[in-house]
Design an enzyme around this catalytic site. Sequence first.
Site, PDB file in Angstrom:
ATOM      1  N   LYS A 127       0.856  -1.297   0.165  1.00 24.00           N
ATOM      2  CA  LYS A 127      -0.095   0.006   0.021  1.00 24.00           C
ATOM      3  C   LYS A 127       0.680   1.248  -0.008  1.00 24.00           C
ATOM      4  O   LYS A 127       0.371   2.200  -0.714  1.00 24.00           O
ATOM      5  CB  LYS A 127      -0.967   0.053   1.218  1.00 24.00           C
ATOM      6  CG  LYS A 127      -2.164  -0.951   1.177  1.00 24.00           C
ATOM      7  CD  LYS A 127      -3.203  -0.593   2.116  1.00 24.00           C
ATOM      8  CE  LYS A 127      -4.350  -1.395   1.846  1.00 24.00           C
ATOM      9  NZ  LYS A 127      -5.419  -1.339   2.820  1.00 24.00           N
ATOM     10  N   LYS A 210      -5.279  -9.199  -7.242  1.00 22.68           N
ATOM     11  CA  LYS A 210      -6.296  -9.285  -6.375  1.00 22.68           C
ATOM     12  C   LYS A 210      -7.591  -8.644  -6.830  1.00 22.68           C
ATOM     13  O   LYS A 210      -7.233  -7.481  -7.308  1.00 22.68           O
ATOM     14  CB  LYS A 210      -5.801  -9.315  -5.169  1.00 22.68           C
ATOM     15  CG  LYS A 210      -7.018  -9.588  -4.113  1.00 22.68           C
ATOM     16  CD  LYS A 210      -6.234  -9.393  -2.519  1.00 22.68           C
ATOM     17  CE  LYS A 210      -6.442  -7.829  -2.448  1.00 22.68           C
ATOM     18  NZ  LYS A 210      -6.422  -7.408  -1.079  1.00 22.68           N
ATOM     19  N   LYS A 213     -11.255  -3.175  -4.232  1.00 25.38           N
ATOM     20  CA  LYS A 213     -12.176  -1.807  -4.478  1.00 25.38           C
ATOM     21  C   LYS A 213     -11.243  -0.883  -5.045  1.00 25.38           C
ATOM     22  O   LYS A 213     -11.873   0.200  -5.532  1.00 25.38           O
ATOM     23  CB  LYS A 213     -12.920  -1.591  -3.232  1.00 25.38           C
ATOM     24  CG  LYS A 213     -12.278  -1.648  -1.909  1.00 25.38           C
ATOM     25  CD  LYS A 213     -13.154  -1.825  -0.873  1.00 25.38           C
ATOM     26  CE  LYS A 213     -12.656  -2.542   0.360  1.00 25.38           C
ATOM     27  NZ  LYS A 213     -13.525  -3.247   1.343  1.00 25.38           N
TER      28      LYS A 213
HETATM   29  P1  TYM Z   1     -10.806  -5.766   3.861  1.00 30.84           P
HETATM   30  O1  TYM Z   1     -11.741  -4.656   4.162  1.00 30.84           O
HETATM   31  O2  TYM Z   1      -9.589  -5.465   2.679  1.00 30.84           O
HETATM   32  O3  TYM Z   1     -11.499  -6.917   2.984  1.00 30.84           O
HETATM   33  C1  TYM Z   1     -12.486  -7.564   4.053  1.00 30.84           C
HETATM   34  C2  TYM Z   1     -12.355  -9.167   3.751  1.00 30.84           C
HETATM   35  O4  TYM Z   1     -12.533  -9.423   2.467  1.00 30.84           O
HETATM   36  C3  TYM Z   1     -11.324 -10.418   1.959  1.00 30.84           C
HETATM   37  N1  TYM Z   1     -11.125 -10.044   0.529  1.00 30.84           N
HETATM   38  C4  TYM Z   1     -10.912 -10.908  -0.185  1.00 30.84           C
HETATM   39  N2  TYM Z   1     -11.045 -12.315  -0.176  1.00 30.84           N
HETATM   40  C5  TYM Z   1     -10.883 -12.900  -1.423  1.00 30.84           C
HETATM   41  N3  TYM Z   1     -10.551 -12.347  -2.498  1.00 30.84           N
HETATM   42  C6  TYM Z   1     -10.352 -10.982  -2.613  1.00 30.84           C
HETATM   43  N4  TYM Z   1     -10.378 -10.303  -3.622  1.00 30.84           N
HETATM   44  C7  TYM Z   1     -10.674 -10.244  -1.508  1.00 30.84           C
HETATM   45  N5  TYM Z   1     -10.480  -8.838  -1.190  1.00 30.84           N
HETATM   46  C8  TYM Z   1     -10.743  -8.961   0.227  1.00 30.84           C
HETATM   47  C9  TYM Z   1     -10.232 -10.033   2.970  1.00 30.84           C
HETATM   48  O5  TYM Z   1      -9.250 -10.950   3.103  1.00 30.84           O
HETATM   49  C10 TYM Z   1     -11.134  -9.918   4.389  1.00 30.84           C
HETATM   50  O6  TYM Z   1     -11.308 -10.979   5.008  1.00 30.84           O
HETATM   51  N6  TYM Z   1      -7.735  -5.723   7.688  1.00 30.84           N
HETATM   52  C11 TYM Z   1      -8.951  -6.233   7.187  1.00 30.84           C
HETATM   53  C12 TYM Z   1     -10.136  -5.789   8.038  1.00 30.84           C
HETATM   54  C13 TYM Z   1      -9.984  -5.930   9.477  1.00 30.84           C
HETATM   55  C14 TYM Z   1     -10.161  -7.102   9.924  1.00 30.84           C
HETATM   56  C15 TYM Z   1     -10.092  -6.938  11.437  1.00 30.84           C
HETATM   57  C16 TYM Z   1     -10.179  -8.585   9.646  1.00 30.84           C
HETATM   58  C17 TYM Z   1     -10.026  -4.957  10.482  1.00 30.84           C
HETATM   59  N7  TYM Z   1      -9.941  -5.619  11.736  1.00 30.84           N
HETATM   60  C18 TYM Z   1     -10.157  -7.763  12.232  1.00 30.84           C
HETATM   61  C19 TYM Z   1     -10.700  -9.525  10.565  1.00 30.84           C
HETATM   62  C20 TYM Z   1     -10.235  -9.145  11.848  1.00 30.84           C
HETATM   63  C21 TYM Z   1      -9.039  -5.704   5.766  1.00 30.84           C
HETATM   64  O7  TYM Z   1      -8.515  -4.573   5.333  1.00 30.84           O
HETATM   65  O8  TYM Z   1     -10.112  -6.337   5.059  1.00 30.84           O
END
Ligand code: TYM
Length: 348
Positions: A127, A210, A213
Amino acid sequence: MSDTAALATPAPPNRAARIFSGIQPSGGLTLGNYLGALKRFVQKQDEGIQTIYCLVDMHAITVWQDPQKLRHATREAAAGFIASGIDPTKSILFNQSQVSAHVELGWIFNCVARMGWMSRMTQFKDKAGKNSENVSLGLFAYPALMAADILAYRATHVPVGEDQKQHLELCRDIAAKFNNDFGVDFFPIVEPIIEGAATRVMSLRDGTSKMSKSDPSDQSRINLTDDADMISKKIRKAKTDTEPLPETLSGLKNRPEARNLVNIYAALADMTPQGVIDLYSGSLFGQFKPALADLAVAKLAPISKEMQRLMKDPAEIDRILEKGAQEANAIARPVVDQVYDIIGMIRG
Ligand code: TYM
């Protein structure tokens, strides 16, 4: 069925299984979020395990967010959760900033985590890119706050997509170091749940990156807000190759775009990728893509329609999030108060 029977790795004997996970409400939810996370969240909820799901708005602001858009995106993400099957009477659903325990424990974990651990986080490196002097301090500390999100509930299992694996390893390290530093057995060592055919959904334009968004091309992803027409068009235009689908999965090895579409089909249809290959081996994409488009429309268009309906009453969404925040606070407050006690803070 006991509440841990559905989990591959049960919670330690002295702890009930508790699931926590979060999604950033920055921009809309994608098919990647749905298949990698949300669909699993619903499954876990329906298996009768205690489930706590959070829209992590404090994480979202580690990069610039327009205040109006953030508010809208948070409500829209809540609508996406509910439309996908999260039932606020079965799961706790809330936005992070309404429960101050997260940032309080996050600060404490900033003092537990080591600079060296944080510097190895590949997502930060991706990032920040070449711009690492100019990104926010919050972006660097982000995984410590993520550990706090989970451990404020002493959650034992965390369903996520594959890209979050390293952050969960850090969460385990932080819990172990805290327990060790203070001579307690307070925080569980969490188990990631990374399961199913679509733990890493790839871009529809490039099977090696990947689905995200933040990709500038809207054609690269399916948004949960896309209507039937848009979903269908994006799948029909997805990048593929000219070969027919093979007879075995190994035949997809060097065909990332084909592999991605097979995985998406499998995850949407609750099948294995091999099951999809059994059905379509020998088919060209001219046949497979329309079948996938129909399946995706059947599964996803009702979600986007329901989201639209829910978004007509933002006050109701706010009420749901507030109720969820109260329930979340009732669990997290005593945990953080115990942490203050463990680390030697005077409390009146
Ligand atoms: P975030 O917001 O980027 O994504 C949320 C969830 O979606 C999954 N994900 C995907 N899975 C498969 N293929 C993809 N292309 C894809 N894009 C996103 C992510 O793996 C995630 O499970 N750091 C985290 C948010 C967070 C979190 C937490 C998660 C903050 N605190 C505590 C679990 C527990 C994040 O940025 O996810």
